[in-house]
Design a protein around this motif. Structure first.
Motif, PDB file in Angstrom:
ATOM      1  N   UNK A   1     -18.181 -22.809 -76.621  1.00 15.49           N
ATOM      2  CA  UNK A   1     -17.286 -22.712 -75.461  1.00 15.49           C
ATOM      3  C   UNK A   1     -18.098 -22.397 -74.205  1.00 15.49           C
ATOM      4  N   UNK A   2     -17.466 -22.545 -73.059  1.00 19.39           N
ATOM      5  CA  UNK A   2     -18.117 -22.187 -71.802  1.00 19.39           C
ATOM      6  C   UNK A   2     -18.366 -20.680 -71.765  1.00 19.39           C
ATOM      7  N   UNK A   3     -19.600 -20.272 -71.460  1.00 17.66           N
ATOM      8  CA  UNK A   3     -19.926 -18.836 -71.491  1.00 17.66           C
ATOM      9  C   UNK A   3     -21.106 -18.521 -70.576  1.00 17.66           C
ATOM     10  N   UNK A   4     -21.085 -19.052 -69.373  1.00 20.96           N
ATOM     11  CA  UNK A   4     -22.227 -18.873 -68.463  1.00 20.96           C
ATOM     12  C   UNK A   4     -22.522 -17.405 -68.193  1.00 20.96           C
ATOM     13  N   UNK A   5     -21.485 -16.601 -68.005  1.00 22.63           N
ATOM     14  CA  UNK A   5     -21.705 -15.175 -67.727  1.00 22.63           C
ATOM     15  C   UNK A   5     -22.374 -14.487 -68.912  1.00 22.63           C
ATOM     16  N   UNK A   6     -21.988 -14.884 -70.138  1.00 19.80           N
ATOM     17  CA  UNK A   6     -22.600 -14.290 -71.327  1.00 19.80           C
ATOM     18  C   UNK A   6     -24.067 -14.665 -71.425  1.00 19.80           C
ATOM     19  N   UNK A   7     -24.410 -15.883 -71.055  1.00 27.01           N
ATOM     20  CA  UNK A   7     -25.812 -16.304 -71.088  1.00 27.01           C
ATOM     21  C   UNK A   7     -26.668 -15.458 -70.150  1.00 27.01           C
ATOM     22  N   UNK A   8     -26.161 -15.202 -68.966  1.00 26.04           N
ATOM     23  CA  UNK A   8     -26.893 -14.356 -68.018  1.00 26.04           C
ATOM     24  C   UNK A   8     -27.054 -12.951 -68.583  1.00 26.04           C
TER      25      UNK A   8
ATOM     26  N   UNK B   1     -20.320 -31.921 -73.961  1.00 25.97           N
ATOM     27  CA  UNK B   1     -21.459 -32.310 -73.117  1.00 25.97           C
ATOM     28  C   UNK B   1     -21.438 -31.675 -71.724  1.00 25.97           C
ATOM     29  N   UNK B   2     -20.314 -31.719 -70.996  1.00 24.64           N
ATOM     30  CA  UNK B   2     -20.329 -31.108 -69.656  1.00 24.64           C
ATOM     31  C   UNK B   2     -20.595 -29.603 -69.690  1.00 24.64           C
ATOM     32  N   UNK B   3     -20.000 -28.928 -70.676  1.00 22.13           N
ATOM     33  CA  UNK B   3     -20.207 -27.477 -70.784  1.00 22.13           C
ATOM     34  C   UNK B   3     -21.652 -27.170 -71.128  1.00 22.13           C
ATOM     35  N   UNK B   4     -22.209 -27.936 -72.054  1.00 20.17           N
ATOM     36  CA  UNK B   4     -23.603 -27.708 -72.443  1.00 20.17           C
ATOM     37  C   UNK B   4     -24.543 -27.970 -71.269  1.00 20.17           C
TER      38      UNK B   4
ATOM     39  N   UNK C   1     -38.805 -16.102 -74.263  1.00 15.39           N
ATOM     40  CA  UNK C   1     -38.808 -17.558 -74.339  1.00 15.39           C
ATOM     41  C   UNK C   1     -37.411 -18.032 -74.693  1.00 15.39           C
ATOM     42  N   UNK C   2     -36.854 -18.910 -73.868  1.00 12.96           N
ATOM     43  CA  UNK C   2     -35.487 -19.392 -74.070  1.00 12.96           C
ATOM     44  C   UNK C   2     -35.513 -20.726 -74.802  1.00 12.96           C
ATOM     45  N   UNK C   3     -34.720 -20.820 -75.867  1.00  9.87           N
ATOM     46  CA  UNK C   3     -34.535 -22.061 -76.622  1.00  9.87           C
ATOM     47  C   UNK C   3     -33.055 -22.411 -76.566  1.00  9.87           C
ATOM     48  N   UNK C   4     -32.725 -23.537 -75.958  1.00 13.32           N
ATOM     49  CA  UNK C   4     -31.327 -23.977 -75.819  1.00 13.32           C
ATOM     50  C   UNK C   4     -31.183 -25.281 -76.590  1.00 13.32           C
ATOM     51  N   UNK C   5     -30.488 -25.223 -77.728  1.00 14.06           N
ATOM     52  CA  UNK C   5     -30.394 -26.379 -78.606  1.00 14.06           C
ATOM     53  C   UNK C   5     -28.946 -26.803 -78.796  1.00 14.06           C
ATOM     54  N   UNK C   6     -28.648 -28.040 -78.419  1.00 13.47           N
ATOM     55  CA  UNK C   6     -27.370 -28.643 -78.766  1.00 13.47           C
ATOM     56  C   UNK C   6     -27.371 -29.061 -80.225  1.00 13.47           C
ATOM     57  N   UNK C   7     -26.264 -29.601 -80.685  1.00 15.37           N
ATOM     58  CA  UNK C   7     -26.169 -29.934 -82.108  1.00 15.37           C
ATOM     59  C   UNK C   7     -27.096 -31.080 -82.504  1.00 15.37           C
TER      60      UNK C   7
END
Length: 429
Positions: free
Chosen positions: A12-19, A46-49, A66-72
């Motif tokens: 889900x959308x969670x930009x604040x949680x990522x920060x 896709x748009x949220x990711x 180190x940040x790792x951002x992995x889609x499915x």
């Protein structure tokens, strides 16, 4: 420098949680001497990711984070390589159990475990996207403060830093295997509306996750305690206990495991089943592995999609599958509790083959108790009326399918445990 994996699975959308979780990673690197692999497993659309990627790219660089951002798609590539290298039988089945097409709380965390092994991490620290950190004196209350540095070290070394020790002396030489706390705020399971509509119905439904032979008094106590976490009282100061951590006192949005636990046994990969990611809490407790229970509780909240016309029946189905899964898990938990220390080998590692045997034994249980559970749910939801009654109509059409799925989920779990050592070894290389 200790390398750890701080992980956030999300769909889900969670930009604040990522920060916020990046700030926790920075705290661990700057103040606790850790090399932090911040792992975002992103199953959002896709748009949220893409928005998440923009948010992460804009974060200031921090030494030793180190940040790792992995889609499915990226996750699937990693899994396929590991499965191929492990040379496992039924590779397509293993891939489906690790990355199923439906929601699976256990599978997303299993992918985190595997990637933590690939990244050379000594522990995994999990947070959730529908939660946030408390504030105290204007600063975020990061759980990682208590999760480091004791994971994997003899419990005796932690006695001088915790508030109290409630651990038998003969267990002090064993490694600290988990650290965790709970949450404050809304119920962990989004069923508060049911309680508002009818307290009696709420009691009847929630009590169904108890073992079938429990007394009404024990069921009533369980209902009072269920899904409430640490209540609503905010954080005012640190308290921590070195103990055998009661699984009811911690939540998977606020947990850390030593690698010796999750590299031996994964979580149940059941789909559409709330609570499928709590198994290791019971295993650590029953194997008498020490843990640290602290009070840096995370604040829980519910996102609105669970209450939409499409989200509501999907979420309720996950809840019903959780109730059905307990027929099997109570059986396994009882046997793990009886086994106690014998769940560990001579090197104090979990004997995974014993867990597999308990699981396979449970699949032969009579399903009558689960038929009774479905009957009780049907009656309760029809009392509530409206969309609950509509869901009961849907449930009636899926009874046999749900009964079969609850049993096959256990078989899948046993299969994954047997494949797990080879998967972990492949991930490391």
């Amino acid at each position: 420098m200790n390398r750890i994996c701080l992980c956030l699975p999300t769909n889900r959308a969670c930009s604040a949680t990522l920060v916020a979780i990046h700030a926790e990673a920075a705290h661990a690197a700057r103040h606790l001497g850790s090399d932090v692999q911040l792992l975002i497993l992103d199953s959002a659309d896709d748009p949220t990711r893409a928005e998440h990627a923009r948010v992460l790219a804009a974060l200031p660089p921090v030494a030793h984070v180190t940040v790792h951002h992995l889609g499915e798609d990226a996750q699937r590539d990693v899994l396929r390589r590991a499965i191929e290298q492990a040379d496992l039988p039924e590779p397509d089945r293993v891939l489906r159990l690790m990355l199923p097409p439906a929601v699976s709380y256990g599978a997303c965390t299993n992918r985190a475990f595997l990637l933590a092994a690939a990244l050379g991490c000594t522990s995994l620290h999990r947070r959730d996207s529908d939660s946030t950190y408390q504030l105290h004196a204007g600063r975020p209350v990061f759980p990682i403060h208590h999760e480091l540095p004791w994971l994997g070290r003899p419990a005796a070394e932690a006695t001088g830093t915790v508030t109290r020790t409630d651990l038998a002396p003969e267990l002090l030489h064993r490694p600290v295997s988990l650290a965790g706390a709970s949450f404050i705020g809304e119920l962990s399971v989004d069923i508060a509306e049911m309680r508002r509509l009818d307290e009696g119905v709420y009691h009847d439904v929630v009590s169904l996750w108890a073992p079938g032979d429990w007394s009404e008094e024990r069921r009533r106590d369980l209902v009072e305690e269920s899904f409430t976490g640490a209540g609503t009282t905010p954080f005012t100061g640190d308290r921590s206990t070195l103990t055998l951590v009661d699984p009811m006192r911690v939540d998977m949005c606020n947990i850390a495991f030593d690698r010796a636990v999750y590299e031996r046994v994964p979580l149940p990969p059941a789909t559409d089943t709330i609570g499928s990611d709590y198994f290791l809490l019971h295993l650590v407790h029953d194997a008498r592995l020490p843990g640290i229970l602290h009070n840096r509780h995370i604040e829980n909240f519910h996102t609105p999609e669970r209450r939409t016309d499409t989200g509501f029946p999907a979420y309720q189905r996950r809840f019903v599958k959780f109730l059905l899964s307990m027929l099997y898990f109570h059986h396994v938990y009882d046997r793990m509790a009886d086994a106690g220390d014998t769940l560990l080998d001579g090197d104090r590692y979990v004997r995974a083959e014993r867990i597999v045997a308990f699981l396979r034994d449970s699949t032969g249980l009579d399903r009558t108790e689960n038929v009774w559970r479905l009957d009780r749910v049907d009656t309760a939801y029809r009392k509530l009326g409206g969309r609950y009654a509509a869901f009961a109509d849907q449930l009636e059409q899926q009874r046999d399918q749900l009964l079969d799925e609850a049993a096959s989920d256990i078989e899948d779990f046993a299969h994954l445990i047997e494949a797990w050592p080879a998967l972990i070894e492949a991930a490391r290389t």
